[in-house]
Design an enzyme around this catalytic site. Structure first.
Site: not given
Length: 489
Positions: A393, A188, A299, A264
């Site tokens: 983040e 997906k 990331c 992750e």
């Protein structure tokens, strides 16, 4: 392809007709209804089918049939290797088209989509293909009256849910080892970037992967992603994305069949520059490149620059100069170094982080200028560890600079985060490099470089950056089970 002029990329974009349905059982199904909006100009470039629970059921059923009764897991490793190598060759053939789709759907500069992302995808497919027939089972030594076998067997149906920032690289890191192991896969892609994944699926079928071995379903995470997370027919789910969504997948697994979930997740990576760095100019240039590459939508982006107080002014001045020299613009222009952010929603989110940093008292050295979906490279210094810009983040072109007085303080600052994906240290002292690398709580530590490596080393995080590893032979552990067979002779 770096010599393809801007005008030709624009012409190719104008004539592009992407796949828009789900790819299930080797064929495209479904009618396109959900718009894919290009951050390049805000235009709808395609309308793709969006999966409800029924379409996800069909994709999982196709994968289940491919695994339970189909040829893929029953092929010899050498035969799977040959199919994956054919697939990699077709990706190489269509490299320009795939790069163009990535650039249009998520805003990556075409030179980086072609030269960096597609290179990584092709290398990944070929690397795991070559590993397919080189894995060994075990036969531990036992009494002479017995024979023990320890065999690796594919886990079954793997669902892979991947983000938009590296839409094909993140997909390849999951589907390549899973398929190499003999699993069947349902991918997906992110709602923002389905077009490149659908083209990849078409090439898989052309390469000869049997129906159902590799499937793609489009749709929003709260519908299609959740359906995969809760599906009893999925044996393993691998996800790359935010920590918040990672928590959802753990809940979905707990509430369904206790499928294994590999995560992750996010990062707030520290980049430590010590006074004895071998090349301060290179360290500063790399700090700027690392945070502004891919518009900071990474990331592993080194979003916290930790610099010794004695060299802070020199380093930060150079980072600011490099930030101000970066060329932002149309991602189809080969000269563009930084493209737009992926969507209007994400643009607003990053801008809110910038405003919060200013409100908290960080000093804006450069950037924070807005032009449509672009935000210019942004650098804050005089950042305190408790400020939001140092903790959250942001996933955008925003750098927070913190100063320290000694190595122990640098390590403490680096580890003062919920995340643990990556880190770096710049030093000429081998002992310092080893000691700091060991002390940093991160899945990857770079010394005197950033974002370096190849397929031979694993990638993943600790703490709230997730668990499990992509890349390397270790990734095969996620998609295989160990079976013990004990034979009395």
């Amino acid at each position: 392809m770096n010599d393809v002029p801007y005008e030709e990329w624009r012409a190719r974009a104008a004539g592009l007709v992407p796949y828009t349905g789900h790819h299930v059982g080797g064929v495209f199904t479904g009618t396109g209804a959900t718009p894919v909006v290009s951050p390049r100009d805000g235009r709808t470039i395609a309308r793709v089918a969006a999966a409800e629970a029924g379409e996800v059921d069909a994709a999982v059923a196709a994968a289940r049939a491919a695994f339970d009764t189909g040829p893929w897991p029953r092929l010899s490793p050498a035969e799977r290797k040959a199919a994956l190598l054919r697939w990699a060759d077709l990706v190489e053939r269509d490299r320009a088209t795939l790069a163009l789709l990535i650039s249009l759907e998520m805003g990556k500069p075409i030179s980086e989509a072609y030269g960096i992302e597609l290179r990584a995808v092709i290398n990944c497919l070929r690397w795991y293909a070559e590993a397919a027939d080189k894995q060994l089972d075990e036969s531990p030594r036992t009494a002479s009256s017995s024979l023990a076998l320890v065999t690796r067997e594919p886990v079954g149906v793997v669902a892979a849910v991947v983000p938009w920032n590296f839409p094909l690289t993140m997909a390849a890191w999951k589907l390549a080892p899973a398929l190499t192991a003999g699993c069947a896969v349902v991918l997906k892609p992110a709602e923002e970037s389905p077009l490149s994944a659908l083209h990849l699926a078409a090439l898989a079928t052309e390469a000869g992967l049997p129906p159902g071995a590799f499937n793609v379903v489009n749709g929003p995470g709260e519908v299609a992603g959740r359906a995969l997370g809760e599906h009893p027919g999925v044996d393993v789910l691998a996800f790359t994305g935010s920590t918040e969504v990672g928590r959802h997948f753990l809940r979905y697994a707990a509430n369904s069949n206790l499928k294994r979930v590999w995560l992750e997740l996010g990062g707030k990576s520290p980049n430590i520059i010590l006074p004895d760095a071998p090349d301060l100019e290179a360290a500063a240039d790399t700090a700027a490149w690392g945070i502004f590459f891919n518009a900071g939508e990474m990331c592993t982006a080194p979003s916290r620059l930790l610099v010794h107080r004695s060299i802070a002014a020199e380093v930060v001045d150079r980072v600011v100069a490099r930030a101000e020299s970066l060329r932002t613009g149309d991602p189809l222009d080969p000269a563009t170094e930084m493209g737009p952010l992926v969507s209007a929603t994400h643009h607003s989110r990053v801008l809110a982080h910038i405003r919060a940093a200013q409100s908290d008292g960080a000093r804006l050295r450069t950037g924070a200028e807005v032009d449509g979906r672009f935000i210019t490279p942004t650098v804050f210094d005089q950042v305190k560890p408790e400020m939001r810009v140092a903790r959250d983040e942001i996933f955008g072109p925003v750098l927070a600079v913190l100063e320290f007085d000694d190595v122990d303080e640098a390590v403490a600052l680096a580890n003062d985060t919920d995340y643990g994906l990556a880190a770096a240290v710049w030093t000429s002292n081998l002992s310092t490099a080893h000691r700091v690398s060991r002390a940093l709580r991160a899945g990857t530590v770079w010394v005197n470089c950033y974002e370096e490596g190849d397929m031979s080393v694993p990638f993943g995080g600790v703490k709230q950056s997730g668990h499990g590893r992509d890349k390397s032979l270790h990734a095969l552990d996620k998609y295989t089970d160990l079976k013990t067979t004990w034979i009395e002779l």
